[in-house]
Every structure is written in C-alpha cells, then in structure tokens.
Design an enzyme around this catalytic site. Structure first.
Site, PDB file in Angstrom:
ATOM      1  N   TYR A  14       0.687  -1.206   0.045  1.00  0.00           N
ATOM      2  CA  TYR A  14       0.071   0.088  -0.235  1.00  0.00           C
ATOM      3  C   TYR A  14       0.812   1.333  -0.080  1.00  0.00           C
ATOM      4  O   TYR A  14       0.738   2.193  -0.968  1.00  0.00           O
ATOM      5  CB  TYR A  14      -0.989   0.022   1.163  1.00  0.00           C
ATOM      6  CG  TYR A  14      -1.624   1.382   1.462  1.00  0.00           C
ATOM      7  CD1 TYR A  14      -2.805   1.479   0.880  1.00  0.00           C
ATOM      8  CD2 TYR A  14      -1.150   2.266   2.431  1.00  0.00           C
ATOM      9  CE1 TYR A  14      -3.477   2.627   0.990  1.00  0.00           C
ATOM     10  CE2 TYR A  14      -1.776   3.272   2.667  1.00  0.00           C
ATOM     11  CZ  TYR A  14      -2.961   3.559   1.766  1.00  0.00           C
ATOM     12  OH  TYR A  14      -3.806   5.096   2.098  1.00  0.00           O
ATOM     13  N   ASP A  38     -10.035   9.095   6.774  1.00  0.00           N
ATOM     14  CA  ASP A  38      -8.851   9.898   6.395  1.00  0.00           C
ATOM     15  C   ASP A  38      -8.880  11.422   6.539  1.00  0.00           C
ATOM     16  O   ASP A  38      -9.050  11.858   5.438  1.00  0.00           O
ATOM     17  CB  ASP A  38      -7.845   9.206   5.329  1.00  0.00           C
ATOM     18  CG  ASP A  38      -6.572   9.774   5.089  1.00  0.00           C
ATOM     19  OD1 ASP A  38      -5.929  10.455   5.891  1.00  0.00           O
ATOM     20  OD2 ASP A  38      -5.972   9.240   4.242  1.00  0.00           O
TER      21      ASP A  38
END
Length: 129
Positions: A14, A38
């Site tokens: 990732y 986020d």
C-alpha cells in the site's frame, strides 16, 4: 483468514503504491464495501467508488511521495497498523505528514477498513521543494 505475514505484505505494498501515486493499484487493495476515514474524525468514504474518488482527488492531485517509517504491526485477528510519512503539496506548499494507518482485512485479504491517524500537529512545512 488472512495471516499476519499477508497483512504486513499488503500494508507495505500500500505504501509503495501511495509513493508511486498508483491510484488503480491502491483501489485494487480495497473490498467493494470498504470504509476509509482519512484523517480519523472526518466523514468516511464508503464503498470502492467513494474510496477511488477520495484517492484520485487527494493523492492524485497532491504530488505525494510516501515512505514507511517503522514496521507493520499485524494481528492474528485480521488487522494491522503502520507508521509512514507522506510528502506532498498542500495549498501550493511542500509539506510532510507523519501518519499511522490502521487497517482491517476481510477473508479474501482485501482492506475493508482504513483509518488514518494524523492531524495538524503531524503536518510540517518542508523547505526542500
């Protein structure tokens, strides 16, 4: 169930994909019903299409680079956490953000939940740009 070693590999991958700004690669790591928060405390992006939009509009426009700053901590319960740093352009300025991402994985090894822990205290201006 996904193993801790698979979690470690996926979370490291990732960060590599974030560093490469490979939005398609990042989105492919997520489950169809994924949830991304986020940073933590902001409205979540729910579903793969919303997650893709989030990455394309944020990461895709920020000229981001990323580097892992510590090991991935993985559990036998399908979760992991990783510290990393993101260098990016924010409002036309070069900045760095120290982040800890916490992810939960489904039975297929896809990310079903990602929570990014960072805030204003983790955001610093960079002079190297």
């Amino acid at each position: 169930m996904i193993t801790p070693e698979q979690i470690q590999a996926t979370m490291a991958r990732y960060i590599q994909l974030v560093d490469a700004c490979d939005i398609d690669g990042i989105v492919a790591l997520y489950a169809e019903d994924a949830r991304v928060e986020d940073p933590i405390g902001t409205p979540p992006h729910v579903g793969r299409a919303a997650v893709e939009h989030f990455y394309r509009e944020g990461l895709g426009r920020a000229q981001a680079r990323a580097r892992q700053t510590g090991p991935v901590s993985a559990s036998h319960a399908g979760s992991g956490a990783v510290p990393f740093c993101v260098d990016l352009q924010m409002d036309g300025r070069a900045c760095s953000i120290q982040v800890i991402d916490v992810m939960e994985f489904d039975e297929q090894g896809l990310i079903r939940s990602m929570k990014a822990y960072w805030g204003q205290a983790n955001l610093v201006a960079r002079e190297d740009a």
